[in-house]
Design an enzyme around this catalytic site. Structure first.
Site, PDB file in Angstrom:
ATOM      1  N   ASP A 184      -8.464  -5.465  -6.006  1.00  0.00           N
ATOM      2  CA  ASP A 184      -8.042  -4.399  -5.093  1.00  0.00           C
ATOM      3  C   ASP A 184      -9.007  -3.211  -5.204  1.00  0.00           C
ATOM      4  O   ASP A 184      -9.119  -2.598  -6.265  1.00  0.00           O
ATOM      5  CB  ASP A 184      -6.623  -3.941  -5.445  1.00  0.00           C
ATOM      6  CG  ASP A 184      -6.006  -3.019  -4.411  1.00  0.00           C
ATOM      7  OD1 ASP A 184      -6.753  -2.229  -3.790  1.00  0.00           O
ATOM      8  OD2 ASP A 184      -4.782  -3.067  -4.227  1.00  0.00           O
ATOM      9  N   HIS A 201      -6.785  -5.869  -1.295  1.00  0.00           N
ATOM     10  CA  HIS A 201      -5.692  -4.943  -0.985  1.00  0.00           C
ATOM     11  C   HIS A 201      -4.948  -5.438   0.243  1.00  0.00           C
ATOM     12  O   HIS A 201      -5.534  -5.595   1.315  1.00  0.00           O
ATOM     13  CB  HIS A 201      -6.283  -3.553  -0.713  1.00  0.00           C
ATOM     14  CG  HIS A 201      -5.262  -2.489  -0.496  1.00  0.00           C
ATOM     15  ND1 HIS A 201      -4.665  -1.815  -1.534  1.00  0.00           N
ATOM     16  CD2 HIS A 201      -4.727  -1.980   0.643  1.00  0.00           C
ATOM     17  CE1 HIS A 201      -3.812  -0.924  -1.047  1.00  0.00           C
ATOM     18  NE2 HIS A 201      -3.832  -1.014   0.272  1.00  0.00           N
ATOM     19  N   SER A 217       0.841  -1.192   0.000  1.00  0.00           N
ATOM     20  CA  SER A 217       0.000   0.000   0.000  1.00  0.00           C
ATOM     21  C   SER A 217       0.883   1.252   0.000  1.00  0.00           C
ATOM     22  O   SER A 217       1.811   1.350  -0.801  1.00  0.00           O
ATOM     23  CB  SER A 217      -0.961  -0.042   1.194  1.00  0.00           C
ATOM     24  OG  SER A 217      -1.975   0.932   1.072  1.00  0.00           O
TER      25      SER A 217
END
Length: 284
Positions: free
Chosen positions: A232, A260, A102
């Protein structure tokens, strides 16, 4: 190995390592607002069992690292990049294979641009470009956006905070696979209970960039692997594809129906990919 609080340049950061320090080092960089617990211990031990010296750490304002008053962090994103260098210095690691997820993937990119000598290779998971590009990339999924703009719970209400974080984990999972609510609940509870001040993590929401690199991603020369879930909801797959296209020689591993982050269902696949990717430069 037990957690260890290091102090470098007056900054206290909580770290933990796994494996033999003589093995090739892998530095795990978590996303903003998340402590090192989100690099789950079982995953870290998979990498260590594969012959890697694994280091994870809490960002400032998460877990047991230095914590600032909510709304007054006194640091910026460039400081978080520098913190990764501080962790390596404290562990006497000149350079490491850097794995970021991320926003941690964005920090890893900036680390490779601003501190190239510290980075042996990159693995970028569930992330997007850290520097502007020409292509307009797709926005987050509607469900993610709705959740992100909703009012957060009262940080003093631990139960509400835990419920909110579990709900967030469900959204991030992408909705194409069964969601393991029990596992998410256990992890969130440990995270909330362990933190000096769990609410301080919201300082990450408003961080300034600081003096970070403006160099193009094409100047990254280390071997790079991009790993991205096809479901995601924060960064649709095109973000990972574009990232792999912008970094010379980068490879893309798309995880079918993954959301994610580093999901337990993908641990074996991701760990194997990291071990293979880092083996090439393990003698550096």
């Amino acid at each position: 190995m037990a957690e260890r609080v290091i102090e470098v340049d007056g900054i206290e950061l909580c770290t933990e390592s796994f494996g033999d320090p003589s093995d090739p080092p892998v530095l795990l960089v978590m996303g903003l607002g998340a402590s090192m617990l989100w690099w789950e211990e079982g995953f870290c031990r998979m990498l260590a069992a594969g012959g890697r010296f694994v280091i994870r750490y809490d960002h400032r304002d998460t877990g047991r690292s230095v914590t600032y008053a909510p709304g007054r962090p006194g640091y910026d994103a460039a400081d978080l990049v520098a913190d990764a260098v501080r962790v390596l210095r404290a562990h006497e690691v000149p350079a490491a294979h850097v794995v970021g997820v991320s926003a941690g993937g964005a920090l890893a990119q900036l680390l490779a641009l601003d501190h190239a000598a510290r980075v042996r290779s990159l693995v970028l998971i569930s992330t997007s470009s850290a520097v502007p590009g020409d292509e307009e990339l797709p926005p987050p999924a509607e469900e993610f956006t709705r959740f992100a703009v909703a009012a957060p719970p009262d940080p003093a209400d631990a139960g509400a905070v835990i419920d909110h974080q579990v709900a967030y984990a469900r959204v991030l999972a992408g909705g194409r696979r069964p969601f393991d609510e029990a596992a998410a609940l256990g992890l969130v509870r440990r995270d909330v209970e362990r933190a000096h001040d769990f609410g301080a993590a919201r300082n990450h929401d408003s961080l300034a960039d600081g003096e970070v690199s403006q160099a193009p991603l094409s100047s990254i020369t280390v071997p790079t692997l991009v790993i991205h879930g096809t479901a995601d909801p924060m960064f649709p797959l095109r973000h990972g594809e574009a990232l792999a296209q912008r970094i010379p020689g980068a490879r893309l591993l798309a995880l079918r129906d993954a959301g994610h982050g580093v999901e337990r269902a993908d641990w074996a696949t991701i760990a194997a990919a990291i071990l293979e990717h880092t083996a090439a430069g393990s003698s550096n």
